[in-house]
Design an enzyme around this catalytic site. Structure first.
Site, PDB file in Angstrom:
ATOM      1  N   THR A  87       0.868  -1.175   0.000  1.00  0.00           N
ATOM      2  CA  THR A  87       0.000   0.000   0.000  1.00  0.00           C
ATOM      3  C   THR A  87       0.903   1.222   0.000  1.00  0.00           C
ATOM      4  OG1 THR A  87      -1.665  -1.184   1.284  1.00  0.00           O
ATOM      5  CG2 THR A  87      -1.829   1.226   1.229  1.00  0.00           C
ATOM      6  N   LYS A 162      -7.777   1.495  -3.084  1.00  0.00           N
ATOM      7  CA  LYS A 162      -7.443   1.066  -1.713  1.00  0.00           C
ATOM      8  C   LYS A 162      -7.604   2.220  -0.720  1.00  0.00           C
ATOM      9  CE  LYS A 162      -5.134  -1.119   1.635  1.00  0.00           C
ATOM     10  NZ  LYS A 162      -5.460  -2.341   2.292  1.00  0.00           N
ATOM     11  N   LYS A 237      -1.585   5.191   8.646  1.00  0.00           N
ATOM     12  CA  LYS A 237      -0.870   5.199   7.363  1.00  0.00           C
ATOM     13  C   LYS A 237      -1.848   5.400   6.199  1.00  0.00           C
ATOM     14  CE  LYS A 237       1.515   2.309   4.050  1.00  0.00           C
ATOM     15  NZ  LYS A 237       2.035   1.009   3.645  1.00  0.00           N
TER      16      LYS A 237
END
Ligand code: NAD
Length: 290
Positions: A87, A162, A237
């Protein structure tokens, strides 16, 4: 296929092991992690990718992806498939894909959801960005490591999907926890709240499938003392990546920004580090109104 796999941590390790189980020849490299079952380890990242048909990376962030890509792309054969499952920010994903394409390497960004249990069970969801050709070549590998794949568009589209998904997840988890803590203070039984919300217009994945209240709904990290699961710092994050992306394209995301601020406070100033992101509920239980 001969597959080079770089980044064999909590996610990459079991993903690589599943590729071995499916019959692929996997050569791994990691600066710390031990070899997963059946994976041969290389001494250098370049050794893991030399002669590979496909290279997969599963790394902590965009800066590390950029530095690993700069090292390995010159060692990869023309025509090689490069799948990044980390990611990372959308810009890093697009830049790395452009560098790969310039070297005649077919790049696909393919971040995942499903966590470490999904990685071990081979039931991850892949969100892929890249050309039709790249996606078609990567799809059989996604089918081994996961159970659902969506081709979201061109380079970076997987990362975009995402971070948009996880912005919804972070905001929804907070409001789910707020609602349960409010219901407590109103004297409403948690099970009754669940019975209503999970079948009414307030339903969500965070309430129905991953309820932050222990003993309510399907088993979730709340039933295991909020051990992750999906750690609160991982949510920091991902919400940070969505804010970075929103700034880059001038998108107004007030709730995403507020959720990031809540999770930063939870992780950096309270007891959130190392706890599941649903541990926001015990936090709201004790928090007075400010
Ligand atoms: P992790 O820290 O367990 O694994 C990352 C691995 O990369 C580590 O083993 C580390 O030693 C290795 N590494 C770092 N720099 C390297 C380098 N230069 N060369 C080679 N190896 C290097 O993290 P993880 O939980 O496996 O997550 C990996 C990625 O997957 C992250 O981008 C994360 O956001 C994403 N992700 C994680 C989860 C989860 O639940 N853990 C879920 C979805 C997505």
């Amino acid at each position: 296929m001969k597959i080079g796999f770089i980044g064999l941590g909590n996610m990459g390790g079991p993903m690589a092991a599943n590729l071995v189980t499916a019959g692929h020849d996997v050569i791994g490299f990691d600066i710390h992690a031990a070899a997963p079952d059946g994976v041969k380890m290389a001494a250098h990242a370049t050794d893991a990718v030399t002669g590979a048909d496909c290279v997969i990376t599963m790394l902590p962030n965009g800066a590390i992806l950029r530095s690993v890509a700069a090292e390995i792309l010159p060692a990869m054969a023309a025509g090689c498939l490069f799948i990044d499952c980390s990611t990372v920010d959308v810009i890093s994903a697009r830049d790395v894909a452009a560098d790969a394409n310039a070297a005649d390497i077919v790049a696909v960004d393919a971040p995942v959801s499903g966590g470490t249990t999904g990685a071990a069970a081979g039931t991850l969801t892949f969100m892929a960005g890249g050309s039709d050709d790249g996606f078609a070549r990567a799809a059989p590998l996604f089918d081994i490591m996961g159970s659902k794949t969506v081709h979201c568009g061109d380079a970076g589209a997987g990362q975009a999907a995402k971070i948009c998904n996880n912005m919804i997840l972070g905001v929804t988890m907070i409001v789910t926890c707020e609602s349960i803590a409010l219901a407590d203070k109103l004297g409403l039984d948690r099970q009754k709240l669940f019975d209503v919300v999970s079948t009414s217009s307030g339903y969500s994945w965070t309430m129905n499938a991953y309820c932050p209240a222990p003993g309510i709904g399907p088993t979730s990290p709340a039933d295991n003392d909020y051990k992750p699961g999906f750690a609160a710092e991982m949510m920091v994050k991902d919400l940070g990546l969505s804010q970075q992306a929103a700034e880059a394209v001038n998108a107004e995301t007030p709730l995403g920004a507020a959720a990031l601020a809540e999770y930063i406070q939870f992780v950096e100033e309270e007891d959130g580090r190392g706890r599941d992101f649903s541990a926001m509920l015990p936090r709201f239980e004790t928090k007075p109104r400010t």
